[in-house]
Design a protein around this motif. Structure first.
Motif, mmCIF file in Angstrom:
data_model
loop_
_atom_site.group_PDB
_atom_site.id
_atom_site.type_symbol
_atom_site.label_atom_id
_atom_site.label_comp_id
_atom_site.label_asym_id
_atom_site.label_seq_id
_atom_site.Cartn_x
_atom_site.Cartn_y
_atom_site.Cartn_z
ATOM 1 N N GLY A 115 0.785 -1.223 0.000
ATOM 2 C CA GLY A 115 0.000 0.000 0.000
ATOM 3 C C GLY A 115 0.818 1.275 0.000
ATOM 4 O O GLY A 115 0.503 2.227 -0.713
ATOM 5 N N HIS A 116 1.889 1.310 0.807
ATOM 6 C CA HIS A 116 2.648 2.556 0.983
ATOM 7 C C HIS A 116 3.897 2.670 0.105
ATOM 8 O O HIS A 116 4.204 3.758 -0.401
ATOM 9 N N ALA A 117 4.661 1.597 -0.016
ATOM 10 C CA ALA A 117 5.984 1.695 -0.638
ATOM 11 C C ALA A 117 5.967 2.229 -2.075
ATOM 12 O O ALA A 117 6.836 3.042 -2.430
ATOM 13 N N PRO A 118 5.030 1.824 -2.950
ATOM 14 C CA PRO A 118 5.079 2.327 -4.327
ATOM 15 C C PRO A 118 5.059 3.848 -4.426
ATOM 16 O O PRO A 118 5.810 4.438 -5.213
ATOM 17 N N LEU A 119 4.224 4.516 -3.629
ATOM 18 C CA LEU A 119 4.172 5.975 -3.705
ATOM 19 C C LEU A 119 5.410 6.629 -3.122
ATOM 20 O O LEU A 119 5.699 7.797 -3.419
ATOM 21 N N LEU A 120 6.154 5.908 -2.306
ATOM 22 C CA LEU A 120 7.398 6.457 -1.779
ATOM 23 C C LEU A 120 8.476 6.573 -2.857
ATOM 24 O O LEU A 120 9.514 7.188 -2.623
ATOM 25 N N THR A 121 8.239 6.024 -4.043
ATOM 26 C CA THR A 121 9.167 6.211 -5.160
ATOM 27 C C THR A 121 8.886 7.501 -5.920
ATOM 28 O O THR A 121 9.659 7.896 -6.790
ATOM 29 N N ASP A 122 7.776 8.151 -5.603
ATOM 30 C CA ASP A 122 7.395 9.398 -6.267
ATOM 31 C C ASP A 122 7.985 10.575 -5.495
ATOM 32 O O ASP A 122 7.698 10.744 -4.308
ATOM 33 N N SER A 123 8.788 11.384 -6.126
ATOM 34 C CA SER A 123 9.536 12.421 -5.416
ATOM 35 C C SER A 123 8.632 13.438 -4.733
ATOM 36 O O SER A 123 8.882 13.841 -3.585
ATOM 37 N N ALA A 124 7.559 13.865 -5.398
ATOM 38 C CA ALA A 124 6.673 14.870 -4.807
ATOM 39 C C ALA A 124 5.956 14.303 -3.582
ATOM 40 O O ALA A 124 5.865 14.958 -2.537
ATOM 41 N N PHE A 125 5.453 13.093 -3.696
ATOM 42 C CA PHE A 125 4.763 12.473 -2.567
ATOM 43 C C PHE A 125 5.739 12.198 -1.431
ATOM 44 O O PHE A 125 5.417 12.412 -0.256
ATOM 45 N N ALA A 126 6.930 11.730 -1.765
ATOM 46 C CA ALA A 126 7.942 11.437 -0.745
ATOM 47 C C ALA A 126 8.327 12.697 0.017
ATOM 48 O O ALA A 126 8.498 12.667 1.247
ATOM 49 N N ASP A 127 8.447 13.821 -0.673
ATOM 50 C CA ASP A 127 8.773 15.082 -0.012
ATOM 51 C C ASP A 127 7.630 15.549 0.875
ATOM 52 O O ASP A 127 7.853 16.051 1.990
ATOM 53 N N PHE A 128 6.395 15.394 0.385
ATOM 54 C CA PHE A 128 5.234 15.753 1.202
ATOM 55 C C PHE A 128 5.226 14.962 2.508
ATOM 56 O O PHE A 128 5.007 15.518 3.588
ATOM 57 N N LEU A 129 5.483 13.665 2.425
ATOM 58 C CA LEU A 129 5.423 12.825 3.614
ATOM 59 C C LEU A 129 6.524 13.199 4.610
ATOM 60 O O LEU A 129 6.297 13.208 5.822
ATOM 61 N N GLN A 130 7.703 13.529 4.109
ATOM 62 C CA GLN A 130 8.760 13.977 5.016
ATOM 63 C C GLN A 130 8.382 15.302 5.681
ATOM 64 O O GLN A 130 8.592 15.487 6.886
ATOM 65 N N PHE A 131 7.830 16.222 4.921
ATOM 66 C CA PHE A 131 7.407 17.512 5.462
ATOM 67 C C PHE A 131 6.369 17.298 6.565
ATOM 68 O O PHE A 131 6.426 17.920 7.630
ATOM 69 N N LEU A 146 -1.103 16.922 17.159
ATOM 70 C CA LEU A 146 -0.846 15.570 16.655
ATOM 71 C C LEU A 146 -2.122 14.904 16.170
ATOM 72 O O LEU A 146 -2.119 14.176 15.172
ATOM 73 N N LEU A 147 -3.210 15.132 16.872
ATOM 74 C CA LEU A 147 -4.484 14.558 16.449
ATOM 75 C C LEU A 147 -4.872 15.067 15.074
ATOM 76 O O LEU A 147 -5.274 14.294 14.189
ATOM 77 N N ARG A 148 -4.741 16.382 14.860
ATOM 78 C CA ARG A 148 -5.106 16.949 13.553
ATOM 79 C C ARG A 148 -4.137 16.490 12.465
ATOM 80 O O ARG A 148 -4.540 16.235 11.332
ATOM 81 N N LEU A 149 -2.858 16.373 12.811
ATOM 82 C CA LEU A 149 -1.888 15.871 11.836
ATOM 83 C C LEU A 149 -2.190 14.420 11.475
ATOM 84 O O LEU A 149 -2.047 14.015 10.313
ATOM 85 N N ARG A 150 -2.630 13.624 12.446
ATOM 86 C CA ARG A 150 -3.016 12.238 12.166
ATOM 87 C C ARG A 150 -4.241 12.203 11.255
ATOM 88 O O ARG A 150 -4.350 11.343 10.390
ATOM 89 N N ARG A 151 -5.153 13.143 11.434
ATOM 90 C CA ARG A 151 -6.318 13.202 10.543
ATOM 91 C C ARG A 151 -5.909 13.578 9.122
ATOM 92 O O ARG A 151 -6.415 13.009 8.151
ATOM 93 N N LEU A 152 -4.998 14.535 9.011
ATOM 94 C CA LEU A 152 -4.509 14.899 7.687
ATOM 95 C C LEU A 152 -3.832 13.702 7.033
ATOM 96 O O LEU A 152 -4.072 13.402 5.857
ATOM 97 N N TYR A 153 -2.997 13.012 7.784
ATOM 98 C CA TYR A 153 -2.351 11.801 7.281
ATOM 99 C C TYR A 153 -3.401 10.755 6.907
ATOM 100 O O TYR A 153 -3.327 10.131 5.837
ATOM 101 N N GLY A 154 -4.380 10.564 7.783
ATOM 102 C CA GLY A 154 -5.379 9.522 7.561
ATOM 103 C C GLY A 154 -6.218 9.740 6.323
ATOM 104 O O GLY A 154 -6.466 8.799 5.550
ATOM 105 N N PHE A 155 -6.667 10.970 6.107
ATOM 106 C CA PHE A 155 -7.551 11.237 4.971
ATOM 107 C C PHE A 155 -6.794 11.537 3.681
ATOM 108 O O PHE A 155 -7.411 11.843 2.660
ATOM 109 N N THR A 156 -5.458 11.463 3.736
ATOM 110 C CA THR A 156 -4.658 11.585 2.516
ATOM 111 C C THR A 156 -3.864 10.307 2.302
ATOM 112 O O THR A 156 -4.225 9.467 1.485
ATOM 113 N N VAL A 157 -2.807 10.118 3.060
ATOM 114 C CA VAL A 157 -1.895 8.990 2.857
ATOM 115 C C VAL A 157 -2.587 7.646 3.042
ATOM 116 O O VAL A 157 -2.274 6.673 2.355
#
Length: 243
Positions: A115-131, A146-157
């Motif tokens: 589920g996760h690893a393929p998109l980690l090869t995409d530079s734009a997505f990889a940079d977003f996730l690090q940010f 942290l709760l709101r950041l988890r929601r952002l992560y949850g409804f995107t990543v």
């Protein structure tokens, strides 16, 4: 240091990977975002063999300087975001049982790697996730943030969709790795809203059940903008209301 112990996977484990891989690749045809398909091709997973984390990390480092960190179970939010900030993705080494094919409540190897690893090869997505990880690390002691950041992560990543060619395409790993979640998401009665950061941050999120609604990016640029906007709000001492 925890390791994958690849030689301890059973014949049953290998069969679970194979069945899941075959079913999801078929189900995701014309449903997954182009970036996922491109990443899956780059990693060249074998349908009959559970991937070696070291081999996956070698490929990820080649494309975006990310790597998988094997963990026995999901880590806490502070640890999770700190690892993302270092371009490290914590991947569970345990594989789900056959009775959990359609939906699994906690991350497993198939969810984390397929589920996760393929998109980690995409530079734009990889940079977003690090940010996102850097912002989370900066606010690791701020529970409302942290709760709101988890929601952002949850409804995107985890459960995000993006408009491509006039259609919503799946890019969230929780969808990509779950047949049950996909069927629920595409059902006519399931709510799919245009992505808006303020709405996402105020929407309850849980991985213990199917989501009640999903959010669709109008473009990949909106994903990068969302975490930049979140960081700016937190930097300005934005007061988050209790959840």
């Amino acid at each position: 240091m925890f390791e994958q112990a690849h030689d301890q996977y059973t014949t049953q484990d290998q069969l679970v990977w194979k069945v899941l891989f075959d079913r999801q690749t078929a189900l995701l045809h014309k449903r997954a975002a182009q970036a996922f398909g491109a990443g899956l091709a780059r990693l060249d997973f074998q349908r009959t063999v559970i991937p070696h984390f070291d081999a996956v990390s070698e490929q990820l480092q080649r494309y975006t300087n990310w790597e998988l960190v094997p963990v026995p179970e999901a880590v806490d939010d502070a640890t999770f975001f700190a690892l993302l900030a270092e371009r490290k993705f914590p991947a569970v080494t345990r594989l789900r049982a056959m009775e959990q094919f359609d939906f699994v409540k906690t991350p497993d190897l198939f969810h984390d790697v397929f589920g996760h690893a393929p998109l980690l090869t995409d530079s734009a997505f990889a940079d977003f996730l690090q940010f996102l990880g850097i912002v989370g690390r900066q606010h690791r002691h701020d529970m409302p943030a942290l709760l709101r950041l988890r929601r952002l992560y949850g409804f995107t990543v985890q459960f995000g969709l993006v408009q491509e060619g006039g259609q919503p395409r799946i890019y969230g790993a929780g969808l990509l790795s779950s047949a049950g979640e996909i069927h629920h998401c595409v059902h006519d009665e399931t709510a799919r809203h245009a992505f808006e950061l303020s709405t996402v941050l105020d929407t309850p999120y849980s991985e213990q059940r199917f989501q009640e609604q999903y959010f669709v990016l109008n473009s990949w640029e909106q994903l990068t903008a969302s975490v930049a906007e979140m960081a700016a709000l937190l930097a300005d001492s934005w007061q988050l209301k209790p959840a």
